[in-house]
Design a protein around this motif. Structure first.
Motif, short mmCIF file in Angstrom:
data_model
loop_
_atom_site.label_atom_id
_atom_site.label_comp_id
_atom_site.label_asym_id
_atom_site.label_seq_id
_atom_site.Cartn_x
_atom_site.Cartn_y
_atom_site.Cartn_z
N LYS A 26 10.25 8.62 -6.29
CA LYS A 26 9.40 7.58 -6.84
C LYS A 26 9.70 6.28 -6.10
N ILE A 27 8.66 5.45 -5.98
CA ILE A 27 8.76 4.18 -5.28
C ILE A 27 7.81 3.19 -5.96
N ARG A 28 8.16 1.93 -5.96
CA ARG A 28 7.34 0.92 -6.61
C ARG A 28 6.05 0.66 -5.82
N HIS A 29 4.96 0.50 -6.57
CA HIS A 29 3.67 0.11 -6.03
C HIS A 29 3.33 -1.26 -6.60
N ALA A 31 5.06 -3.72 -7.04
CA ALA A 31 6.17 -4.22 -7.86
C ALA A 31 5.90 -4.10 -9.36
N ILE A 32 4.89 -3.30 -9.74
CA ILE A 32 4.57 -3.19 -11.17
C ILE A 32 4.52 -1.74 -11.67
N ALA A 33 4.28 -0.80 -10.79
CA ALA A 33 4.11 0.59 -11.22
C ALA A 33 4.89 1.51 -10.29
N TRP A 34 5.05 2.75 -10.71
CA TRP A 34 5.73 3.75 -9.89
C TRP A 34 4.70 4.72 -9.31
N ARG A 36 4.82 8.45 -7.74
CA ARG A 36 5.72 9.60 -7.68
C ARG A 36 5.16 10.65 -6.73
N THR A 148 19.46 7.21 -3.75
CA THR A 148 18.53 6.11 -3.55
C THR A 148 18.68 5.66 -2.10
N GLY A 170 7.29 -0.84 -2.38
CA GLY A 170 8.69 -1.20 -2.57
C GLY A 170 9.57 -0.67 -1.45
N ASP A 172 13.00 0.49 -2.00
CA ASP A 172 13.91 1.56 -2.46
C ASP A 172 13.13 2.79 -2.90
#
Length: 186
Positions: A26-29, A31-34, A36, A148, A170, A172
């Motif tokens: 999973k990675i941030r999209h 900065a508000i959602a994940w 996967r 990570t 994101g 990470d």
């Protein structure tokens, strides 16, 4: 007698069973959602030294072309030169360099290679099953683990700035591994 066979096999080489293994990320999209997704494990081996886990070693080959985030256009973009560039780099590879910690919760240090960039990582093992005979005469174990990584460390630098500040993707990547190993040693 079956228990003795399981104990003997516990020190033999093990092969990854790709049909019963998965790598989820999973990675941030924005900065508000994940977002996967998953990758398919191609091959891998585990040389498990039950009485001295530090002497064990593992090698895993992952197919970057198998990336699946559930969105065809995004997956096509992930396969192209902006990200994994699967035409030039058809493999993601992990080779352990050492194992520390207790047998119940080891940490596997190793070299991860993505796009021909190799960086050290530490994979935290969460669970190791007991060796279990299967109905076909083999013995299996399962391992869960997590790591990570920062995608930029591996040359995965594509991004878009957002008008509201921040970036589209994101840095990470949180990775969970569920790996099943099989041994045919008798």
């Amino acid at each position: 007698m079956a228990n003795e066979a399981v104990q003997e096999v516990a020190v033999a080489p093990w092969s990854i069973d790709p049909a019963h293994s998965s790598i989820q990320f999973k990675i941030r999209h924005m900065a508000i959602a994940w977002v996967r997704g998953s990758f398919r494990v191609r091959t891998g081996t585990l040389h498990l030294v039950k009485d001295n886990i530090a002497e064990s070693r593992i090698e895993v080959d992952i197919d970057p072309a198998s990336v699946n985030s559930g969105e065809v256009d995004r997956d096509t973009h992930l396969r192209n030169a902006d990200f994994f560039d699967v035409a030039r780099y058809p493999s993601i590879h992990f080779q352990s360099t050492g194992i520390s910690g207790s047998p119940g919760s080891p940490v596997v240090a190793g070299d991860l290679t993505i796009r021909s960039v190799t960086r050290p990582v530490e994979v935290k093992v969460g669970e190791i099953s007991a060796p279990t005979p299967d109905p076909w005469g083999s013995v299996r174990i399962a391992v869960t683990a997590s790591v990570t990584i920062n995608r930029k460390d591996f040359g995965l630098t594509w991004n878009k700035a957002l008008e509201t500040g921040g970036f589209l993707v994101g840095d990470d990547i949180f990775v969970d591994l569920d790996i099943e190993f099989v041994s045919n040693a008798k």
